[in-house]
Design a protein around this motif. Structure first.
Motif, PDB file in Angstrom:
ATOM      1  N   GLY A 217       6.161  22.579  -3.590  1.00  0.00           N
ATOM      2  CA  GLY A 217       7.110  21.722  -4.519  1.00  0.00           C
ATOM      3  C   GLY A 217       7.716  20.687  -3.681  1.00  0.00           C
ATOM      4  N   ALA A 218       8.205  21.062  -2.335  1.00  0.00           N
ATOM      5  CA  ALA A 218       8.843  20.008  -1.499  1.00  0.00           C
ATOM      6  C   ALA A 218       7.964  19.044  -1.206  1.00  0.00           C
ATOM      7  CB  ALA A 218       9.209  20.728  -0.207  1.00  0.00           C
ATOM      8  N   VAL A 219       6.644  19.423  -0.817  1.00  0.00           N
ATOM      9  CA  VAL A 219       5.632  18.257  -0.800  1.00  0.00           C
ATOM     10  C   VAL A 219       5.362  17.191  -1.960  1.00  0.00           C
ATOM     11  CG1 VAL A 219       3.263  17.513  -0.289  1.00  0.00           C
ATOM     12  CG2 VAL A 219       4.503  19.500   1.019  1.00  0.00           C
ATOM     13  N   PHE A 220       5.526  17.813  -3.062  1.00  0.00           N
ATOM     14  CA  PHE A 220       5.420  16.884  -4.239  1.00  0.00           C
ATOM     15  C   PHE A 220       6.771  16.067  -4.463  1.00  0.00           C
ATOM     16  CE2 PHE A 220       2.320  20.144  -6.670  1.00  0.00           C
ATOM     17  CZ  PHE A 220       1.363  19.562  -5.895  1.00  0.00           C
ATOM     18  N   ALA A 221       7.821  16.833  -4.078  1.00  0.00           N
ATOM     19  CA  ALA A 221       9.068  16.082  -4.268  1.00  0.00           C
ATOM     20  C   ALA A 221       9.115  14.797  -3.179  1.00  0.00           C
ATOM     21  CB  ALA A 221      10.346  16.930  -4.151  1.00  0.00           C
ATOM     22  N   ALA A 222       8.591  14.942  -2.118  1.00  0.00           N
ATOM     23  CA  ALA A 222       8.444  13.875  -1.018  1.00  0.00           C
ATOM     24  C   ALA A 222       7.434  12.853  -1.545  1.00  0.00           C
ATOM     25  CB  ALA A 222       8.110  14.481   0.393  1.00  0.00           C
ATOM     26  N   ALA A 223       6.254  13.305  -2.218  1.00  0.00           N
ATOM     27  CA  ALA A 223       5.211  12.392  -2.597  1.00  0.00           C
ATOM     28  C   ALA A 223       5.992  11.535  -3.749  1.00  0.00           C
ATOM     29  CB  ALA A 223       4.062  13.092  -2.776  1.00  0.00           C
ATOM     30  N   LEU A 224       6.575  12.041  -4.675  1.00  0.00           N
ATOM     31  CA  LEU A 224       7.398  11.313  -5.643  1.00  0.00           C
ATOM     32  C   LEU A 224       8.393  10.490  -5.217  1.00  0.00           C
ATOM     33  CD1 LEU A 224       7.290  14.031  -8.717  1.00  0.00           C
ATOM     34  CD2 LEU A 224       5.660  12.032  -8.412  1.00  0.00           C
ATOM     35  N   GLY A 225       9.132  10.725  -4.025  1.00  0.00           N
ATOM     36  CA  GLY A 225       9.994  10.070  -3.737  1.00  0.00           C
ATOM     37  C   GLY A 225       9.402   8.862  -3.117  1.00  0.00           C
ATOM     38  N   ALA A 226       8.338   8.994  -2.231  1.00  0.00           N
ATOM     39  CA  ALA A 226       7.472   7.689  -2.015  1.00  0.00           C
ATOM     40  C   ALA A 226       7.037   6.944  -2.705  1.00  0.00           C
ATOM     41  CB  ALA A 226       6.331   8.367  -0.955  1.00  0.00           C
ATOM     42  N   GLY A 227       6.673   7.621  -3.744  1.00  0.00           N
ATOM     43  CA  GLY A 227       6.163   6.867  -5.435  1.00  0.00           C
ATOM     44  C   GLY A 227       7.335   5.979  -5.592  1.00  0.00           C
ATOM     45  N   LEU A 228       8.590   6.424  -5.542  1.00  0.00           N
ATOM     46  CA  LEU A 228       9.822   5.599  -5.868  1.00  0.00           C
ATOM     47  C   LEU A 228       9.625   4.391  -4.957  1.00  0.00           C
ATOM     48  CD1 LEU A 228      12.491   8.324  -6.199  1.00  0.00           C
ATOM     49  CD2 LEU A 228      11.172   7.040  -8.177  1.00  0.00           C
ATOM     50  N   LEU A 229       9.628   4.386  -3.661  1.00  0.00           N
ATOM     51  CA  LEU A 229       9.519   3.263  -2.683  1.00  0.00           C
ATOM     52  C   LEU A 229       8.422   2.373  -3.261  1.00  0.00           C
ATOM     53  CD1 LEU A 229      10.323   5.115   0.409  1.00  0.00           C
ATOM     54  CD2 LEU A 229      11.813   3.986  -1.120  1.00  0.00           C
ATOM     55  N   GLY A 230       7.267   2.969  -3.725  1.00  0.00           N
ATOM     56  CA  GLY A 230       6.223   2.107  -3.919  1.00  0.00           C
ATOM     57  C   GLY A 230       6.430   1.241  -5.224  1.00  0.00           C
ATOM     58  N   VAL A 231       7.039   1.778  -6.089  1.00  0.00           N
ATOM     59  CA  VAL A 231       7.231   1.373  -7.388  1.00  0.00           C
ATOM     60  C   VAL A 231       8.373   0.170  -7.243  1.00  0.00           C
ATOM     61  CG1 VAL A 231       8.222   1.493  -9.815  1.00  0.00           C
ATOM     62  CG2 VAL A 231       6.758   3.359  -9.048  1.00  0.00           C
ATOM     63  N   MET A 232       9.369   0.500  -6.523  1.00  0.00           N
ATOM     64  CA  MET A 232      10.317  -0.598  -6.155  1.00  0.00           C
ATOM     65  C   MET A 232       9.736  -1.818  -5.464  1.00  0.00           C
ATOM     66  SD  MET A 232      13.446   2.190  -4.753  1.00  0.00           S
ATOM     67  CE  MET A 232      14.431   0.645  -4.173  1.00  0.00           C
ATOM     68  N   GLY A 233       8.856  -1.628  -4.632  1.00  0.00           N
ATOM     69  CA  GLY A 233       8.080  -2.661  -3.799  1.00  0.00           C
ATOM     70  C   GLY A 233       7.313  -3.265  -4.773  1.00  0.00           C
ATOM     71  N   ALA A 234       6.568  -2.637  -5.632  1.00  0.00           N
ATOM     72  CA  ALA A 234       5.791  -3.563  -6.672  1.00  0.00           C
ATOM     73  C   ALA A 234       6.867  -4.291  -7.469  1.00  0.00           C
ATOM     74  CB  ALA A 234       4.798  -2.397  -7.460  1.00  0.00           C
ATOM     75  N   GLY A 235       7.854  -3.788  -7.918  1.00  0.00           N
ATOM     76  CA  GLY A 235       8.732  -4.415  -8.999  1.00  0.00           C
ATOM     77  C   GLY A 235       9.460  -5.736  -8.209  1.00  0.00           C
ATOM     78  N   MET A 236       9.398  -5.608  -6.604  1.00  0.00           N
ATOM     79  CA  MET A 236       9.972  -6.625  -5.974  1.00  0.00           C
ATOM     80  C   MET A 236       9.071  -7.748  -5.754  1.00  0.00           C
ATOM     81  SD  MET A 236      12.690  -5.342  -2.967  1.00  0.00           S
ATOM     82  CE  MET A 236      11.571  -4.094  -2.454  1.00  0.00           C
ATOM     83  N   LEU A 237       7.793  -7.164  -5.430  1.00  0.00           N
ATOM     84  CA  LEU A 237       6.581  -8.280  -5.320  1.00  0.00           C
ATOM     85  C   LEU A 237       6.210  -8.974  -6.762  1.00  0.00           C
ATOM     86  CD1 LEU A 237       4.064  -8.821  -3.580  1.00  0.00           C
ATOM     87  CD2 LEU A 237       2.840  -7.148  -4.250  1.00  0.00           C
ATOM     88  N   GLY A 238       6.176  -8.166  -7.682  1.00  0.00           N
ATOM     89  CA  GLY A 238       6.056  -8.813  -9.057  1.00  0.00           C
ATOM     90  C   GLY A 238       4.610  -9.325  -9.008  1.00  0.00           C
ATOM     91  N   ALA A 239       4.632 -10.594  -9.650  1.00  0.00           N
ATOM     92  CA  ALA A 239       3.054 -11.208  -9.663  1.00  0.00           C
ATOM     93  C   ALA A 239       2.785 -12.294  -8.637  1.00  0.00           C
ATOM     94  CB  ALA A 239       3.413 -12.054 -11.237  1.00  0.00           C
ATOM     95  N   ARG A 240       3.649 -12.086  -7.404  1.00  0.00           N
ATOM     96  CA  ARG A 240       3.236 -12.987  -6.418  1.00  0.00           C
ATOM     97  C   ARG A 240       1.714 -12.950  -5.970  1.00  0.00           C
ATOM     98  NH1 ARG A 240       8.449 -11.170  -5.430  1.00  0.00           N
ATOM     99  NH2 ARG A 240      10.145 -12.866  -5.267  1.00  0.00           N
ATOM    100  N   LEU A 241       1.327 -11.832  -5.973  1.00  0.00           N
ATOM    101  CA  LEU A 241      -0.183 -11.685  -5.514  1.00  0.00           C
ATOM    102  C   LEU A 241      -1.085 -11.502  -6.717  1.00  0.00           C
ATOM    103  CD1 LEU A 241       0.293  -9.210  -2.797  1.00  0.00           C
ATOM    104  CD2 LEU A 241       0.046 -11.394  -2.477  1.00  0.00           C
TER     105      LEU A 241
END
Length: 449
Positions: free
Chosen positions: A234-258
Motif C-alpha cells: 500500500g505504501a508503494v502504491f501511494a508513493a507511485a500515485l504521488g509520483a503520478g501527481l507530479l507527472g500530471v502536474m508536469g503534463a499540465g505545465m507542458l500543455g501542447a508545447r510538444l
C-alpha cells in the motif's frame, strides 16, 4: 444556452468520483480474493464486472449528455455509485457483492461520461483532464495509505468509493441543467473524424487492457512474488500515485508545447518497459521502481489521450466513446492479467503485455500526428489542409489560384490601411501567394454599415 464555459472544478469532482473505482482496483481484487475466499481469477472477474458496468453506462450516454444536461445524469450516476458500492460493502455473500459492484460501476460510468462531455467543451480540455487525473490520483493515494491500517476486508474499499460519491454530490449544483428546446439546440449530426476516432477508441481499449492487466494483479505480485506485506505494498502504491501527481502536474505545465504525439508515443514506450520491470520484480527495490515509474508516466499519457479524444468533437461524443472503449479494456484487464499470471507466471505475463503496449503505440500516435495541428490564429494557415483559408477566400471572392493548397506552408499576412470616401479606415489584409504569384485580397473588414 450561454456559450460561456462553466467552471472546471465541478467536472473535476465528478471525474474523480467516476474514476476512483478503477484506481482502487488492485486493493478491491486483492481483498475479494483473500477475505471472501475467491481465487485470483474469480476476484478479477468481479473487478471486470464492475468496470463493464461502467463501460456500458458510457456507451448508453454517448451523445445524450448534451440533450439531458449534465446535472441530472451526474446526480443519477452518483446516487447509483453510492447505493451500489454501499450495498457491496455491506453484503457478505458473493452474488450480492457482484450485484452491488455492477450497479456501482454503472453509476461510476455515468459520472465519467458527464465529466468527459464537459471536459470536451472546455477551452483547454487537456488542462481540465490533467486536473481530474491529479484529483483522482491524490484521492486514491490517500486511500492506499489509509485502508491497509484499518482492516475491514472488502468492505472498506467499496465504502470509500461510496463516500466519495456522496461528498461530490453538492458539486453537481454547479453543473448546467437540461438544454433548452428549440432551434438553438443542435441536432444530432455525424461524428467528425470517424476513422481517427475509431482507431483511437480501439487503441485505447487495447492500451487500457494491457495497463490494467498488470494493475489488477500488482498487489498479488508485491505480496506473492516480491514477498512484501500488504502495508508495504500500500505504501508503494501511494508513493507511485504521488509520483503520478507530479507527472500530471508536469503534463499540465507542458500543455501542447510538444503536441500530443511525442508524449503519447514516448510515454507508451516507457510504460512498456515499466510493465516488464514491475512484473518480474523479486524485491522491494525493483517492485517499487517499476510501479513508481509506470504510475508517473501512465496518467501523463492518459491525460493526452483524453485531450486528443475531446479534440475530435467539441460535443464530447468521441470523448465518451473513447472513454467507454477504454473502460472495456480496463474491465478485461484484471481477467487477462489473472489468467496470464496463473498460466504463465508474472514475468511472462509482463513480457506479453509490454509487447502489446508497444504495438498499440503506433496507431494511436499516428492519430495524434494526423489530428494534432496547431489551431488557426490571425496571420497563419492551418498546417494540414488550408481549409480555413479556402473558406475565407470563397466568402470574399478571392482569385482561386491564390488559395493555399493542402499542406501549404504558413504564409505571412500583411495589414495595410486604405482611405475610403467617408474617411473611415478600411483595414484590408493581403496574403502573399509566393514569388511571382502577385497578391490577392483574402479578407477585408469595414466599419460602414
Amino acid at each position: 444556452m450561454s456559450s460561456r464555459p462553466r467552471a472546471a472544478w465541478p467536472l473535476v469532482a465528478v471525474f474523480t468520483a467516476g474514476y476512483l473505482a478503477a484506481y482502487l482496483l488492485p486493493t478491491i481484487v486483492g481483498r475479494l480474493s483473500v477475505h471472501l475466499g475467491l481465487g485470483t481469477a474469480r476476484a478479477g472477474l468481479v473487478g471486470s464486472a464492475l468496470l463493464l458496468g461502467s463501460a456500458t453506462a458510457g456507451f448508453v450516454l454517448a451523445g445524450r449528455v448534451e440533450r439531458l444536461g449534465p446535472r441530472r445524469p451526474a446526480r443519477v450516476g452518483l446516487v447509483l455509485a453510492a447505493v451500489g458500492y454501499g450495498c457491496a460493502a455491506l453484503a457478505g455473500s458473493v452474488p450480492l457483492v457482484v450485484a452491488g459492484a455492477v450497479l456501482g460501476g454503472f453509476g461510476s460510468g455515468t459520472a465519467t461520461a458527464v465529466a468527459a462531455s464537459g471536459i470536451a467543451a472546455q477551452r483547454d480540455p487537456h488542462r481540465t483532464s490533467s486536473l481530474g487525473l491529479l484529483s483522482v490520483s491524490a484521492t486514491a493515494g490517500a486511500l492506499y495509505l489509509t485502508i491497509p491500517h484499518l482492516g475491514g476486508g472488502h468492505r472498506l474499499p467499496f465504502a470509500s468509493i461510496a463516500l466519495v460519491a456522496l461528498l461530490v454530490w453538492p458539486a453537481t449544483a454547479r453543473l448546467g441543467g437540461a438544454a433548452p428546446a428549440g432551434p438553438a439546440t443542435p441536432a444530432t449530426g455525424r461524428l467528425p473524424h470517424r476513422r481517427s476516432g475509431l482507431v483511437l477508441a480501439g487503441g485505447m481499449l487495447v492500451w487500457s487492457m494491457a495497463q490494467n492487466a498488470l494493475w489488477g494483479v500488482s498487489g498479488r505480485i508485491g505480496v506473492g512474488q516480491a514477498g512484501l506485506s500488504e502495508v508495504t505494498v500500500g505504501a508503494v502504491f501511494a508513493a507511485a500515485l504521488g509520483a503520478g501527481l507530479l507527472g500530471v502536474m508536469g503534463a499540465g505545465m507542458l500543455g501542447a508545447r510538444l503536441g500530443r504525439a511525442v508524449p503519447i508515443g514516448l510515454g507508451t514506450v516507457i510504460i512498456a518497459g515499466s510493465i516488464v520491470l514491475s512484473s518480474s520484480a523479486g524485491s522491494l527495490g525493483s517492485f517499487a521502481t517499476g510501479e513508481i515509474l509506470w504510475n508517473t508516466v501512465y496518467p501523463v499519457v492518459l491525460s493526452y489521450l483524453i485531450g486528443l479524444a475531446a479534440s475530435l468533437d467539441v460535443r464530447g461524443r468521441w470523448a465518451v466513446l473513447a472513454g467507454s472503449a477504454s473502460s472495456v479494456g480496463v474491465a478485461c484487464g484484471p481477467v487477462l492479467g489473472s489468467v496470464l499470471s496463473e498460466q504463465a507466471g508474472y514475468p511472462v505475463m509482463g513480457l506479453i503485455l509490454g509487447v502489446v503496449t508497444l504495438l498499440v503505440a503506433a496507431p494511436v500516435t499516428a492519430v495524434a500526428l494526423h489530428t494534432g495541428g496547431r489551431p488557426l490564429v490571425p496571420g497563419s494557415v492551418r498546417r494540414r489542409g488550408g481549409a480555413p483559408a479556402a473558406l475565407l477566400a470563397v466568402t470574399t471572392g478571392a482569385v482561386p489560384g491564390a488559395v493555399p493548397k493542402l499542406g501549404a506552408p504558413e504564409q505571412a499576412v500583411t495589414e495595410i490601411s486604405l482611405p475610403v470616401r467617408r474617411r473611415r479606415p478600411v483595414r484590408a489584409a493581403f496574403r502573399t501567394a509566393g514569388p511571382g504569384a502577385g497578391q490577392s485580397n483574402a479578407y477585408a473588414s469595414t466599419s460602414d454599415r
